[in-house]
Design an enzyme around this catalytic site. Sequence first.
Site, PDB file in Angstrom:
ATOM      1  N   GLU A   1      -9.252  14.975  42.811  1.00 59.54           N
ATOM      2  CA  GLU A   1      -9.433  13.863  41.881  1.00 59.54           C
ATOM      3  C   GLU A   1      -8.173  12.996  41.860  1.00 59.54           C
ATOM      4  O   GLU A   1      -7.072  13.486  41.656  1.00 59.54           O
ATOM      5  CB  GLU A   1      -9.743  14.378  40.473  1.00 59.54           C
ATOM      6  CG  GLU A   1      -9.785  13.306  39.397  1.00 59.54           C
ATOM      7  CD  GLU A   1     -10.694  12.136  39.747  1.00 59.54           C
ATOM      8  OE1 GLU A   1     -10.219  10.987  39.695  1.00 59.54           O
ATOM      9  OE2 GLU A   1     -11.868  12.358  40.090  1.00 59.54           O
TER      10      GLU A   1
ATOM     11  N   ALA B   1     -27.492  -4.200  33.436  1.00 56.94           N
ATOM     12  CA  ALA B   1     -27.348  -3.251  32.326  1.00 56.94           C
ATOM     13  C   ALA B   1     -25.993  -3.378  31.641  1.00 56.94           C
ATOM     14  O   ALA B   1     -25.903  -3.427  30.402  1.00 56.94           O
ATOM     15  CB  ALA B   1     -27.554  -1.831  32.837  1.00 56.94           C
ATOM     16  N   ILE B   2     -24.909  -3.439  32.430  1.00 57.68           N
ATOM     17  CA  ILE B   2     -23.564  -3.508  31.842  1.00 57.68           C
ATOM     18  C   ILE B   2     -23.398  -4.774  31.009  1.00 57.68           C
ATOM     19  O   ILE B   2     -22.935  -4.735  29.865  1.00 57.68           O
ATOM     20  CB  ILE B   2     -22.494  -3.442  32.954  1.00 57.68           C
ATOM     21  CG1 ILE B   2     -22.534  -2.093  33.668  1.00 57.68           C
ATOM     22  CG2 ILE B   2     -21.096  -3.667  32.369  1.00 57.68           C
ATOM     23  CD1 ILE B   2     -21.667  -2.032  34.919  1.00 57.68           C
TER      24      ILE B   2
ATOM     25  N   ALA C   1     -19.311  -8.748  34.660  1.00 56.86           N
ATOM     26  CA  ALA C   1     -20.290  -7.664  34.809  1.00 56.86           C
ATOM     27  C   ALA C   1     -21.196  -7.982  35.991  1.00 56.86           C
ATOM     28  O   ALA C   1     -22.419  -7.893  35.907  1.00 56.86           O
ATOM     29  CB  ALA C   1     -21.107  -7.507  33.520  1.00 56.86           C
TER      30      ALA C   1
ATOM     31  N   GLY D   1     -14.000  13.380  35.575  1.00 57.76           N
ATOM     32  CA  GLY D   1     -15.262  12.904  35.034  1.00 57.76           C
ATOM     33  C   GLY D   1     -15.717  11.570  35.577  1.00 57.76           C
ATOM     34  O   GLY D   1     -16.846  11.142  35.341  1.00 57.76           O
ATOM     35  N   GLY D   2     -14.827  10.878  36.301  1.00 60.44           N
ATOM     36  CA  GLY D   2     -15.207   9.622  36.934  1.00 60.44           C
ATOM     37  C   GLY D   2     -15.425   8.475  35.965  1.00 60.44           C
ATOM     38  O   GLY D   2     -15.161   8.577  34.761  1.00 60.44           O
TER      39      GLY D   2
ATOM     40  N   GLY E   1     -22.993 -12.097  34.282  1.00 64.33           N
ATOM     41  CA  GLY E   1     -23.887 -11.073  34.812  1.00 64.33           C
ATOM     42  C   GLY E   1     -24.751 -10.490  33.710  1.00 64.33           C
ATOM     43  O   GLY E   1     -24.279 -10.236  32.602  1.00 64.33           O
TER      44      GLY E   1
ATOM     45  N   HIS F   1     -48.844  12.034  15.337  1.00 65.47           N
ATOM     46  CA  HIS F   1     -48.906  10.810  14.541  1.00 65.47           C
ATOM     47  C   HIS F   1     -48.227  11.055  13.197  1.00 65.47           C
ATOM     48  O   HIS F   1     -48.457  12.078  12.563  1.00 65.47           O
ATOM     49  CB  HIS F   1     -50.363  10.397  14.305  1.00 65.47           C
ATOM     50  CG  HIS F   1     -50.499   9.232  13.364  1.00 65.47           C
ATOM     51  ND1 HIS F   1     -50.257   7.939  13.761  1.00 65.47           N
ATOM     52  CD2 HIS F   1     -50.835   9.180  12.040  1.00 65.47           C
ATOM     53  CE1 HIS F   1     -50.446   7.135  12.722  1.00 65.47           C
ATOM     54  NE2 HIS F   1     -50.791   7.866  11.669  1.00 65.47           N
TER      55      HIS F   1
END
Length: 463
Positions: free
Chosen positions: A32, A178-179, A266, A37-38, A175, A442
Amino acid sequence: MPFDLIVIGSGPAGYTAAIRAAQLGLKTAIIEKKELGGVCLNWGCIPTKSLLKSANLFQLFKTSKQFGIKVQKVQLKLEKILDRSRKIVEELQKGVEFLIKKNDIKLIYGTAKICKENTITVKNKNNIKKYQFANLVIATGAKPKKLYFPKSPNLVNYKGAMSIREIPKNILILGSGAIGLEFASFYNVIGSNVIIVEKNAHILPNAEREISLEISKTFKTKGIKILTNSVITDIKSLKYQKTKIEIKNIKTNSYISLKVDYLISAIGIAPSTKNLGLENVGIKLTKNGHIKVNEYYETNIKNYYAIGDVIPGFSLAHVASQEAKLCVEKMMGLNPKKLNYNNIPMCIYTNPEIAFVGYSEKEALEKGFEIKVGKFPFSALGKAKINGETEGFIKVIFDKKYGEWLGCHMIGKGVTELIPEVIIARNLETTQIDVLESTHPHPSINEAIVEAIENAYGKSIHI
């Protein structure tokens, strides 16, 4: 003694591959470069959703009157929100570290470079060490694409966007994937004037058209300004930490200028393949810089593999984890079933949330299917009214001939928790009959799935 497997990168792809390999008895190491965790854990999936949770709670308090609850004064502390997100990141980092130790995986910090003859070097502050391996998995992920404009302290990517300690008055987001949409949603709720610039004709261009139109309508209602068919042509830093942005509408060939406190880029991500030494062994890349792999993530060089954002396809943590497991299991001769990329969920945690999987209506028709389409609005759903969240709908697409569930597209409160039902059903080749014969509780949000299917087959009760 050489390692059976070395993994470069400790994000969802990397640490999952290493743990699965250790479970199967391989002597394994992870290299790493920086943060365990990236991007997903440190600057992506986890901290952004923490920010959005705080924003949603703030919004709930502001609208509590409709539930018969009077709140005298609601105060938002951005620094506390950011601190909470970092605390969650730290806790999860420790969790990943624990899993690595638990599985007897060697964790090596430093910058990796591939050499010839199954050897890799790792450089850190103090020295350079060589390690040998029988197999190598490259899981180096991706980084934000760069904007080709002069550097400015007000021009940030997703990492910088989560480090702004004061609420900006005006913020522009370039952009609308999603981000971009998640940051737009967050900053809008906490009080910023938000402008989205998107070069395509509508925001969220890769989603079902109706989903794009719905989120656009909702965002505009919330006061978010959306400039489609538009690109940034110039950026200038001004006094008092302001930035002047020149924007061109590529359809009308007209220009406007805006002054903002921050510009969040983004525009997407690019694979992290530079300076890895790929050329030393002849690993091939695509024209976009991704590592070429086959359906089980083998490169063109024997015993060298690649997974996650560094290869073509979906840049999603849950995809990377699946690829990691399949890659290692294939490496060990377990003959796993290859991943069905048409059954990968896309989830966007805006308010309202968005989730979709499979074919859009347009794609299904282009594939030659004769289709049945159904739709059910949350405005007709009892649980949605109870929640005070009636925006959105669920849309389903079925093959008319065989009843195959071709696609499902959702927008509304909590839909990211509903999409797994569709994924499992499609994986089991479930038809509309199976779902309609299954009783849903329901009142619940997941009733909307059944209602949409009933609508597709002319059996609607509630619309």
